[in-house]
Design a protein around this motif. Structure first.
Motif, PDB file in Angstrom:
ATOM      1  N   TRP A 121       0.864  -1.177   0.000  1.00  0.00           N
ATOM      2  CA  TRP A 121       0.000   0.000   0.000  1.00  0.00           C
ATOM      3  C   TRP A 121       0.903   1.231   0.000  1.00  0.00           C
ATOM      4  O   TRP A 121       1.825   1.320   0.806  1.00  0.00           O
ATOM      5  N   ARG A 122       0.649   2.171  -0.901  1.00  0.00           N
ATOM      6  CA  ARG A 122       1.506   3.355  -1.071  1.00  0.00           C
ATOM      7  C   ARG A 122       0.703   4.641  -0.845  1.00  0.00           C
ATOM      8  O   ARG A 122      -0.338   4.842  -1.472  1.00  0.00           O
ATOM      9  N   VAL A 123       1.231   5.498   0.010  1.00  0.00           N
ATOM     10  CA  VAL A 123       0.636   6.819   0.217  1.00  0.00           C
ATOM     11  C   VAL A 123       1.184   7.751  -0.861  1.00  0.00           C
ATOM     12  O   VAL A 123       2.389   7.796  -1.102  1.00  0.00           O
ATOM     13  N   VAL A 124       0.288   8.481  -1.511  1.00  0.00           N
ATOM     14  CA  VAL A 124       0.664   9.498  -2.486  1.00  0.00           C
ATOM     15  C   VAL A 124      -0.054  10.783  -2.076  1.00  0.00           C
ATOM     16  O   VAL A 124      -1.290  10.837  -2.080  1.00  0.00           O
ATOM     17  N   ASP A 125       0.735  11.778  -1.689  1.00  0.00           N
ATOM     18  CA  ASP A 125       0.188  13.065  -1.257  1.00  0.00           C
ATOM     19  C   ASP A 125       0.418  14.119  -2.318  1.00  0.00           C
ATOM     20  O   ASP A 125       1.143  13.899  -3.293  1.00  0.00           O
ATOM     21  N   ASP A 126      -0.119  15.298  -2.086  1.00  0.00           N
ATOM     22  CA  ASP A 126       0.048  16.404  -3.021  1.00  0.00           C
ATOM     23  C   ASP A 126       1.488  16.917  -3.103  1.00  0.00           C
ATOM     24  O   ASP A 126       1.789  17.774  -3.931  1.00  0.00           O
ATOM     25  N   VAL A 127       2.394  16.358  -2.312  1.00  0.00           N
ATOM     26  CA  VAL A 127       3.807  16.762  -2.405  1.00  0.00           C
ATOM     27  C   VAL A 127       4.368  16.466  -3.799  1.00  0.00           C
ATOM     28  O   VAL A 127       5.323  17.111  -4.220  1.00  0.00           O
ATOM     29  N   VAL A 128       3.742  15.533  -4.513  1.00  0.00           N
ATOM     30  CA  VAL A 128       4.177  15.243  -5.882  1.00  0.00           C
ATOM     31  C   VAL A 128       3.942  16.444  -6.798  1.00  0.00           C
ATOM     32  O   VAL A 128       4.498  16.514  -7.885  1.00  0.00           O
ATOM     33  N   MET A 129       3.122  17.391  -6.330  1.00  0.00           N
ATOM     34  CA  MET A 129       2.815  18.597  -7.102  1.00  0.00           C
ATOM     35  C   MET A 129       3.223  19.863  -6.342  1.00  0.00           C
ATOM     36  O   MET A 129       2.769  20.952  -6.667  1.00  0.00           O
TER      37      MET A 129
ATOM     38  N   SER B   6      -3.827  -1.520  16.637  1.00  0.00           N
ATOM     39  CA  SER B   6      -3.691  -2.678  17.527  1.00  0.00           C
ATOM     40  C   SER B   6      -4.823  -3.696  17.356  1.00  0.00           C
ATOM     41  O   SER B   6      -4.677  -4.849  17.750  1.00  0.00           O
ATOM     42  N   ASP B   7      -5.948  -3.277  16.754  1.00  0.00           N
ATOM     43  CA  ASP B   7      -7.058  -4.199  16.485  1.00  0.00           C
ATOM     44  C   ASP B   7      -6.926  -4.894  15.132  1.00  0.00           C
ATOM     45  O   ASP B   7      -7.751  -5.735  14.783  1.00  0.00           O
ATOM     46  N   GLY B   8      -5.912  -4.518  14.343  1.00  0.00           N
ATOM     47  CA  GLY B   8      -5.698  -5.144  13.042  1.00  0.00           C
ATOM     48  C   GLY B   8      -6.417  -4.458  11.897  1.00  0.00           C
ATOM     49  O   GLY B   8      -6.486  -5.003  10.802  1.00  0.00           O
ATOM     50  N   PHE B   9      -6.959  -3.271  12.123  1.00  0.00           N
ATOM     51  CA  PHE B   9      -7.601  -2.512  11.051  1.00  0.00           C
ATOM     52  C   PHE B   9      -6.579  -1.583  10.407  1.00  0.00           C
ATOM     53  O   PHE B   9      -5.658  -1.105  11.067  1.00  0.00           O
ATOM     54  N   ALA B  10      -6.768  -1.299   9.124  1.00  0.00           N
ATOM     55  CA  ALA B  10      -5.916  -0.322   8.437  1.00  0.00           C
ATOM     56  C   ALA B  10      -6.361   1.071   8.847  1.00  0.00           C
ATOM     57  O   ALA B  10      -7.558   1.343   8.981  1.00  0.00           O
ATOM     58  N   VAL B  11      -5.390   1.947   9.034  1.00  0.00           N
ATOM     59  CA  VAL B  11      -5.679   3.341   9.385  1.00  0.00           C
ATOM     60  C   VAL B  11      -4.974   4.247   8.378  1.00  0.00           C
ATOM     61  O   VAL B  11      -3.749   4.226   8.275  1.00  0.00           O
ATOM     62  N   PHE B  12      -5.767   5.005   7.650  1.00  0.00           N
ATOM     63  CA  PHE B  12      -5.259   6.016   6.729  1.00  0.00           C
ATOM     64  C   PHE B  12      -5.595   7.357   7.370  1.00  0.00           C
ATOM     65  O   PHE B  12      -6.766   7.706   7.528  1.00  0.00           O
ATOM     66  N   GLU B  13      -4.562   8.088   7.787  1.00  0.00           N
ATOM     67  CA  GLU B  13      -4.799   9.336   8.504  1.00  0.00           C
ATOM     68  C   GLU B  13      -3.726  10.363   8.160  1.00  0.00           C
ATOM     69  O   GLU B  13      -2.662  10.014   7.655  1.00  0.00           O
ATOM     70  N   GLY B  14      -4.037  11.609   8.461  1.00  0.00           N
ATOM     71  CA  GLY B  14      -3.073  12.660   8.200  1.00  0.00           C
ATOM     72  C   GLY B  14      -3.711  14.019   8.225  1.00  0.00           C
ATOM     73  O   GLY B  14      -4.754  14.236   8.862  1.00  0.00           O
ATOM     74  N   ALA B  15      -3.080  14.944   7.510  1.00  0.00           N
ATOM     75  CA  ALA B  15      -3.550  16.326   7.460  1.00  0.00           C
ATOM     76  C   ALA B  15      -3.465  16.853   6.039  1.00  0.00           C
ATOM     77  O   ALA B  15      -2.458  16.659   5.357  1.00  0.00           O
ATOM     78  N   ILE B  16      -4.527  17.513   5.620  1.00  0.00           N
ATOM     79  CA  ILE B  16      -4.583  18.130   4.301  1.00  0.00           C
ATOM     80  C   ILE B  16      -4.273  19.617   4.459  1.00  0.00           C
ATOM     81  O   ILE B  16      -4.815  20.282   5.338  1.00  0.00           O
ATOM     82  N   SER B  17      -3.399  20.110   3.588  1.00  0.00           N
ATOM     83  CA  SER B  17      -3.058  21.525   3.558  1.00  0.00           C
ATOM     84  C   SER B  17      -3.290  22.056   2.151  1.00  0.00           C
ATOM     85  O   SER B  17      -2.956  21.387   1.166  1.00  0.00           O
ATOM     86  N   LEU B  18      -3.859  23.249   2.070  1.00  0.00           N
ATOM     87  CA  LEU B  18      -4.076  23.883   0.771  1.00  0.00           C
ATOM     88  C   LEU B  18      -2.886  24.743   0.344  1.00  0.00           C
ATOM     89  O   LEU B  18      -2.879  25.284  -0.764  1.00  0.00           O
ATOM     90  N   GLU B  19      -1.870  24.847   1.197  1.00  0.00           N
ATOM     91  CA  GLU B  19      -0.688  25.648   0.861  1.00  0.00           C
ATOM     92  C   GLU B  19       0.006  25.080  -0.378  1.00  0.00           C
ATOM     93  O   GLU B  19      -0.029  23.875  -0.629  1.00  0.00           O
ATOM     94  N   ASN B  20       0.629  25.960  -1.133  1.00  0.00           N
ATOM     95  CA  ASN B  20       1.368  25.598  -2.354  1.00  0.00           C
ATOM     96  C   ASN B  20       0.491  24.865  -3.366  1.00  0.00           C
ATOM     97  O   ASN B  20       0.942  23.953  -4.052  1.00  0.00           O
ATOM     98  N   ASN B  21      -0.784  25.237  -3.435  1.00  0.00           N
ATOM     99  CA  ASN B  21      -1.752  24.622  -4.351  1.00  0.00           C
ATOM    100  C   ASN B  21      -1.964  23.139  -4.080  1.00  0.00           C
ATOM    101  O   ASN B  21      -2.266  22.368  -4.990  1.00  0.00           O
ATOM    102  N   GLY B  22      -1.797  22.732  -2.825  1.00  0.00           N
ATOM    103  CA  GLY B  22      -2.022  21.345  -2.442  1.00  0.00           C
ATOM    104  C   GLY B  22      -3.478  21.090  -2.105  1.00  0.00           C
ATOM    105  O   GLY B  22      -4.348  21.918  -2.374  1.00  0.00           O
TER     106      GLY B  22
END
Length: 176
Positions: free
Chosen positions: A31-39, A51-67
């Motif tokens: 599984w690969r994370v791809v963020d707006d840093v590519v742009m 710890s329960d064995g579930f996948a967690v996709f988390e983070g923070a979205i920023s609109l800076e630099n047209n992200g």
């Protein structure tokens, strides 16, 4: 005639096909994370098992630099869609809007997209394959909706055009 209908129903009802079932022992290295840093953006996403064995996709979205987006993608050998009409995802999230995406070929520039809302509780999201529309970089393409005989990549994306933290917990993904 009645027997023929019963036989047709029996053969057209395939059992669900598990695309991914997250457990404490799941291997998530593909599984690969791809963020707006590519742009040039500065959003950040992380993908892990809790710890329960579930996948967690988390983070923070920023609109800076047209992200403004973060995604997590998973490629696998082609999965045939014949006899299946939907993807069902068991998940829990933060009440925000997300997108589920598939690619017929992982090298395609466009994805087929289905937006979905989350409730903050565990829920099963059902996405009809035929309703997934083609898009590239946030723009809907003038092409047909998904109708291909297979796909080989799935993804989750958040990009709600606002600065926000996010958390999506995934139990399983299956084709029905």
């Amino acid at each position: 005639m009645k027997n023929l209908i019963c036989m047709m129903t029996l053969f057209s009802s395939l059992p669900p096909l598990l695309l991914f079932d997250f457990t404490k022992k799941s291997n998530i290295q593909d599984w690969r994370v791809v963020d707006d840093v590519v742009m040039g953006g500065i959003s950040s996403g992380n993908f892990s098992l809790n710890s329960d064995g579930f996948a967690v996709f988390e983070g923070a979205i920023s609109l800076e630099n047209n992200g403004g987006f973060s995604s997590v993608r998973y490629r696998f050998p082609k999965v045939k869609t014949e006899g299946y009409s939907s993807i069902v995802i068991k998940l829990r999230a933060d009440g925000k809007q997300y997108q589920f995406r598939i690619k017929t070929n992982s090298a395609d520039s466009h994805s087929f997209i289905a937006p979905f809302s989350t409730s903050g509780e565990w829920q099963e999201i059902t996405i009809q394959l035929k309703n997934m529309y083609p898009a590239f970089r946030g723009r809907t393409l003038e092409q047909r909706n998904f109708s291909d005989p297979y796909f080989e990549e799935i993804a989750f994306l958040i990009g709600n055009k606002k600065n926000e933290k996010f958390k999506l917990i995934i139990d399983r993904i299956e084709l029905r």
